[in-house]
Scaffold this motif. Structure first.
Motif, mmCIF file in Angstrom:
data_model
loop_
_atom_site.group_PDB
_atom_site.id
_atom_site.type_symbol
_atom_site.label_atom_id
_atom_site.label_comp_id
_atom_site.label_asym_id
_atom_site.label_seq_id
_atom_site.Cartn_x
_atom_site.Cartn_y
_atom_site.Cartn_z
ATOM 1 N N TRP A 17 -20.001 36.161 5.176
ATOM 2 C CA TRP A 17 -19.384 34.448 4.318
ATOM 3 C C TRP A 17 -19.298 35.199 2.876
ATOM 4 C CZ3 TRP A 17 -15.059 33.322 6.158
ATOM 5 C CH2 TRP A 17 -15.086 33.056 7.678
ATOM 6 N N GLN A 18 -20.649 35.690 1.861
ATOM 7 C CA GLN A 18 -20.432 35.920 1.006
ATOM 8 C C GLN A 18 -20.339 36.957 0.430
ATOM 9 O OE1 GLN A 18 -24.855 34.786 0.805
ATOM 10 N NE2 GLN A 18 -24.834 33.554 -0.513
ATOM 11 N N GLN A 19 -20.250 37.829 1.528
ATOM 12 C CA GLN A 19 -19.629 39.196 1.032
ATOM 13 C C GLN A 19 -18.146 39.024 0.517
ATOM 14 O OE1 GLN A 19 -21.397 42.614 2.540
ATOM 15 N NE2 GLN A 19 -23.428 41.351 3.660
ATOM 16 N N VAL A 20 -17.768 38.219 1.561
ATOM 17 C CA VAL A 20 -16.231 37.763 1.701
ATOM 18 C C VAL A 20 -15.435 36.900 0.453
ATOM 19 C CG1 VAL A 20 -14.212 36.498 3.004
ATOM 20 C CG2 VAL A 20 -15.619 38.120 4.212
ATOM 21 N N GLU A 21 -16.554 36.032 0.154
ATOM 22 C CA GLU A 21 -15.881 35.689 -0.420
ATOM 23 C C GLU A 21 -16.276 36.144 -1.839
ATOM 24 O OE1 GLU A 21 -18.958 32.397 -0.743
ATOM 25 O OE2 GLU A 21 -18.260 30.777 0.982
ATOM 26 N N PHE A 72 -15.685 39.280 -1.970
ATOM 27 C CA PHE A 72 -14.472 40.630 -2.542
ATOM 28 C C PHE A 72 -13.064 40.363 -3.144
ATOM 29 C CE2 PHE A 72 -10.342 41.358 0.393
ATOM 30 C CZ PHE A 72 -10.010 42.741 0.047
ATOM 31 N N LEU A 73 -12.698 37.985 -2.696
ATOM 32 C CA LEU A 73 -12.033 37.037 -2.960
ATOM 33 C C LEU A 73 -11.682 37.226 -4.587
ATOM 34 C CD1 LEU A 73 -11.746 34.366 -0.206
ATOM 35 C CD2 LEU A 73 -10.585 36.816 -0.759
ATOM 36 N N ASN A 122 -9.237 38.345 -7.048
ATOM 37 C CA ASN A 122 -8.906 37.900 -8.388
ATOM 38 C C ASN A 122 -8.586 37.828 -9.750
ATOM 39 O OD1 ASN A 122 -7.654 35.222 -7.312
ATOM 40 N ND2 ASN A 122 -9.957 34.347 -6.320
ATOM 41 N N ASP A 123 -9.872 38.777 -10.267
ATOM 42 C CA ASP A 123 -9.738 39.192 -11.047
ATOM 43 C C ASP A 123 -8.829 40.595 -10.968
ATOM 44 O OD1 ASP A 123 -11.157 40.600 -13.349
ATOM 45 O OD2 ASP A 123 -11.899 41.965 -12.309
ATOM 46 N N LEU A 124 -8.638 40.946 -10.193
ATOM 47 C CA LEU A 124 -7.790 42.413 -10.363
ATOM 48 C C LEU A 124 -6.242 41.503 -10.399
ATOM 49 C CD1 LEU A 124 -9.291 44.280 -7.565
ATOM 50 C CD2 LEU A 124 -8.712 45.630 -9.643
ATOM 51 N N GLY A 153 -4.073 40.153 1.669
ATOM 52 C CA GLY A 153 -4.241 41.080 2.213
ATOM 53 C C GLY A 153 -4.592 42.689 2.658
ATOM 54 N N ALA A 154 -6.072 42.456 2.916
ATOM 55 C CA ALA A 154 -6.884 43.870 3.581
ATOM 56 C C ALA A 154 -5.697 44.131 5.031
ATOM 57 C CB ALA A 154 -8.081 43.679 3.816
#
Length: 392
Positions: free
Chosen positions: A146-150, A152-153, A157-159, A224-225
């Motif tokens: 779950w932390q890896q998913v967070e 990634f989000l 947001n940065d992109l 969006g993946a």
């Protein structure tokens, strides 16, 4: 189980909007192969089989940033990878670079490099982690699934802030996500009995993993993946650690453990069939690692190895009794060993696993849905990368 008579060879023909086999539709592929492959980045998730240095920044004993780890890596220095050289994820990334010119590296997300080059993709994998939040906590800090998913989000947001949401969405739609997780859930929660989940019956634990994994994948899809490769859990019952723990005298794999893992892999394939049907434009594919590692461990000579059950670096029976912690404990020639340490395959074995996942046929990637007679064939990572997707 692995006799030639059981191997099914499929001839798959591509049409503009679907794959077909023997005149029957194979669900799951609704896109064209692109003559100009465009993969802007690769994003990596998972455990120590993919960690490229995130755990270097965490307070944990699950680290590999010291010799003899990395002795056969490009730099010949320990980087945090649990290998004498490259991980399977590294070899996959190298195959991308061979086939997709200009594809940037995927630096460890917690590293300075990842902050300096935000468009290069990222590696979120963390040694000791699993699908469940509490997996690996006994080792110290880790980035859970779950932390890896967070994270990634956070990158998304940065992109979006840098590129604009439309460009960031295209970037993510064309990128490939690579996920290798689940093995530690079995190690820490079921086999070594160091979390509360160990009390669950096998079928309930597998269902917990699959339900949680589905939720994580749905978040990635919603962000969006669209092109995601998921590696099945390998035959952990063949790892030197378990040969040592169970005090076997034969050196044979612990088949009861492997069967337990296979039940999860079967469920994962079925879950992905349903996931792709439910989510428009999703191409979340299953790639097998169990058979590849199992065959190398059981028949090492056929793959150019000398030893299939003993770690190159370790102590005790089969090298599974302690961590690889000293250059003095390294075997004479690591490429002769399927296993590098008590739990991780060697650089050369990782190369073989990666090539199988990239373009090799494996019968476990083709499944017949339990509720119909439709054959569902998962793409290879190479085919996945070549898909030209349009807006949903």
């Amino acid at each position: 189980m692995y006799e030639l008579s059981l191997v099914i060879v499929l001839t798959i023909a591509l049409t503009p909007f679907q794959w077909s086999w023997g005149g029957r539709r194979i669900d799951g592929v609704h896109a064209q192969l692109s003559p100009r492959w465009n993969v802007p980045a690769i994003y990596i998730f998972g455990d120590s089989s993919a960690d490229s240095g995130n755990n270097n920044e965490l307070s944990t004993i699950a680290r590999a940033n010291f010799p003899p780890y990395g002795r056969d890596f490009d730099s010949h220095h320990a980087t945090g990878r649990f290998s004498d050289g490259k991980t399977t994820a590294d070899w996959i990334r190298k195959l991308f670079r061979y086939n997709f010119l200009g594809l940037p590296l995927a630096p460890a997300y917690l590293s300075r490099e990842a902050r300096m080059f935000p468009f290069q993709g990222a590696n979120f994998a963390s040694a000791g982690s699993g699908i469940l939040n509490h997996t690996g906590n006994v080792l110290g800090q880790q980035l859970s699934g779950w932390q890896q998913v967070e994270l990634f989000l956070e990158r998304w947001n940065d992109l979006a802030a840098r590129m604009g949401e439309s460009a960031a969405s295209r970037h993510l739609r064309d990128s490939v996500l690579y996920i290798a997780s689940g093995a530690n859930d079995f190690v820490h929660n079921c086999i070594t009995n160091d979390t509360d989940s160990a009390m669950l019956p096998n079928n309930e634990f597998n269902q917990l993993l699959l339900t949680t994994f589905t939720q994580q994948l749905q978040v990635l899809y919603n962000a969006g993946a669209r092109k995601v490769a998921l590696l099945g859990v390998g035959p952990v019952g063949c790892a030197p650690l378990f040969l040592w723990l169970l005090n076997t005298t034969t050196g044979e794999c612990m088949e009861t453990v492997n069967e337990y893992v296979s039940e999860f892999n079967d469920g994962l394939r079925e879950m992905l069939v349903s996931f792709n049907r439910r989510n428009r434009g999703a191409h979340f594919v299953y790639r097998d690692t169990r058979d590849a590692v199992y065959l190398m461990a059981k028949y090492p000579i056929l793959y150019g190895f000398v030893n299939g059950n003993t770690a190159c670096c370790g102590s005790g029976n089969y090298g599974g009794g302690d961590r690889c912690s000293s250059p003095m404990s390294v075997c004479g020639y690591p490429p002769y060993h399927v296993w590098w340490d008590e739990y991780h395959t060697s650089n050369r074995a990782n190369n073989i696993i990666a090539r199988q996942a990239w373009s090799g046929f494996d019968r476990s990637s083709t499944t017949r849905n339990s509720t119909s007679t439709t054959i569902y064939s998962f793409l290879t990572i190479q085919q996945l990368a070549a898909l030209q997707l349009t807006e949903d």
